[in-house]
Each structure stands twice: as C-alpha cells, then as structure tokens.
Design a protein around this motif. Structure first.
Motif, PDB file in Angstrom:
ATOM      1  N   ALA A   5      66.592  65.157  24.025  1.00  0.00           N
ATOM      2  CA  ALA A   5      66.994  63.926  24.700  1.00  0.00           C
ATOM      3  C   ALA A   5      66.277  63.828  26.034  1.00  0.00           C
ATOM      4  O   ALA A   5      65.937  64.836  26.654  1.00  0.00           O
ATOM      5  CB  ALA A   5      68.506  63.927  24.914  1.00  0.00           C
ATOM      6  N   GLU A  11      72.580  62.801  26.513  1.00  0.00           N
ATOM      7  CA  GLU A  11      72.606  62.657  25.067  1.00  0.00           C
ATOM      8  C   GLU A  11      72.362  64.004  24.388  1.00  0.00           C
ATOM      9  O   GLU A  11      71.704  64.895  24.931  1.00  0.00           O
ATOM     10  CB  GLU A  11      71.542  61.651  24.612  1.00  0.00           C
ATOM     11  N   ARG A  54      73.038  59.409  18.966  1.00  0.00           N
ATOM     12  CA  ARG A  54      71.911  58.656  19.519  1.00  0.00           C
ATOM     13  C   ARG A  54      71.882  57.294  18.846  1.00  0.00           C
ATOM     14  O   ARG A  54      71.401  57.150  17.721  1.00  0.00           O
ATOM     15  CB  ARG A  54      70.581  59.410  19.280  1.00  0.00           C
ATOM     16  N   ASP A  78      63.877  57.444  14.183  1.00  0.00           N
ATOM     17  CA  ASP A  78      64.089  56.731  15.432  1.00  0.00           C
ATOM     18  C   ASP A  78      64.122  55.228  15.187  1.00  0.00           C
ATOM     19  O   ASP A  78      64.029  54.764  14.049  1.00  0.00           O
ATOM     20  CB  ASP A  78      63.044  57.127  16.480  1.00  0.00           C
TER      21      ASP A  78
END
Length: 256
Positions: A5, A11, A54, A78
């Motif tokens: 992170a 995070e 996340r 992501d």
C-alpha cells in the motif's frame, strides 16, 4: 505489479491476507459453486467481488470453470484490470467487464457474467426481459440489452478491452442486470449473496416468461410491484434463507 500500500494510507498491503479478504475469497468460491449447481454458469462464466481492504481493486478467480474454483485460484486485480497477484496462471480476458462496472458503480460489490440457457433467447431476439413474478423482480425492474455491434462492429463477442467494458457498464447504468446481444448476461449486486440471488432468480424469471409466452400474452409486474418485490426479497430475511439452502448442496471451501 503493486505489492504494498502507498506509505501513510493505512491500507492493507495487497499481498497481505486479512480476515476480511479471506472471508471474501471463501464467499467468492461458494458463490461460484452455487451458481454452477443452479445452472447459471458452466465451464464458462465468472464471479468477482470488490476487494474488502482496497476499494479500488477486485478479487476474481483465474481462468477455470466456476464449479472447480478454490481459494488459491482467487487473484487480485487493480482498477485498470491489471493483475496484482504474483502468478503465472491464465486470467480471464473478460475481467474487463468486472473492472469497468466497479469503476462506474461504487455501490456494486460483486459481479457475475454468465450464459444461462434461459437468458439466451432474450439475448438473440427483440423480446424484452421483464419481471413477471415476485422473486424474478430481483433481477431489476429494467433489464437493458447491450449490443457490441453498435460501437465495435464485428467482433468475437468477447468483452476483452476496457473500451468494451466501459460501453457495457454504460448500458447497465443504474440497473442490476444487463443482457449482451448474442452472448449472455452480466449481473451486479451490493454483496456476493445479493448478486447470487439476482442471478439465479433472474434466470428463473426468464424461464417463467418464456413458458408464459407459449400460453398467450405475458402479464408482467407493474414498475411499482417490481421495485417493492425486489426490496422485500433482497432483505436478509429472504436472502439468508436461500443462501443457507444453496450452501448445503455445495462443498464448503477449506481454510487456506
């Protein structure tokens, strides 16, 4: 690939497991197996969930039939659909569907793309899929149809680019189910259990509508009935009852 992170964010590093992530992975596996048993996915189709640690990442299995998915198969991607997990496993080109909807809809926490046989007539005809019974209303009062031909011309019908995924997400809009011309359907939910409920009863609504059409004019729910029925059936009172029954018929994933 990102493995940690950003400094100072608080995070959880992406390569670090957490109880929340482990629980989400286990539920992805369960949802995949349930949807396979209920005939929504077969050798094709896939389930994902937003990463609990996340919010700009999501969890999705490697390329594998949903019925066979294990916790070890679930990978991290992501917000740009780039693989974060360290693996040589094959990954779904159609992760573009999932990433695009997560980018467009902060309220969406889980997604399934499938080709349930009952849905396919509505993907290959001009007949609109509409809510016709109370549980079926959970697919959404409106089910739009996305046609890749409109923006992309002749393709292999696989949603494999961000542009295609973004186009599909725009067609879904604020709805929960979107049909894909000549291909299948994509279903979203505010949780994995809700998405599973919507996917299963959306397909059952399609079955009922097809059979009703053979008898004569289809009597659909009113817009207000569809909204009210969906709200009731997507409460824990109904969803937890169904989830308990569905999980009794599939193997619970072992801890990992």
């Amino acid at each position: 690939m990102l493995s940690n992170a950003p400094a100072g964010t608080g995070e959880v590093p992406l390569q670090q497991r957490s109880p929340e992530r482990d629980a989400m992975v286990a539920e992805i596996v369960l949802a995949s197996r349930i949807l396979a048993r209920e005939g929504i996915v077969d050798s094709f189709g896939h389930v994902s969930a937003r990463h609990p640690d996340r919010r700009d990442h999501y969890l999705m299995p490697r390329t594998r039939a949903a019925e066979l998915v294990t916790p070890e198969d679930v990978l991290v991607f992501d917000r740009e659909d780039v693989l974060v997990s360290a693996t040589q496993a094959r990954i779904f080109a159609e992760r573009s569907i999932h990433g695009a909807i997560y980018r467009a809809r902060p309220d969406v926490q889980a997604i399934c793309h499938h080709h349930a046989p009952a849905m396919m007539p509505f993907c290959t005809s001009d007949a609109a899929l509409v809510p016709v019974f109370h549980l079926g209303a959970t697919m959404g009062a409106t089910v739009p149809l996305w046609d890749s031909q409109d923006e992309f011309g002749d393709t292999n019908l696989i949603v494999s680019t961000q542009a295609q995924g973004d186009s599909l997400a725009r067609a879904l809009g604020a709805n929960w189910t979107v049909l894909m011309r000549g291909h299948g359907a994509t279903v979203a939910g505010r949780s994995l259990r809700e998405m599973t409920f919507r996917a299963i009863y959306g397909a059952r609504n399609a079955e009922v509508q097809l059979k009703a059409a053979q008898l004569g004019a289809v009597r659909r729910l009113t817009a207000a009935e569809a909204v009210s029925a969906a709200e009731f059936n997507l409460t824990p009172f109904a969803m937890d009852r169904a989830w308990e029954q569905w999980t009794r018929h599939v193997d619970t994933p072992r801890p990992f």
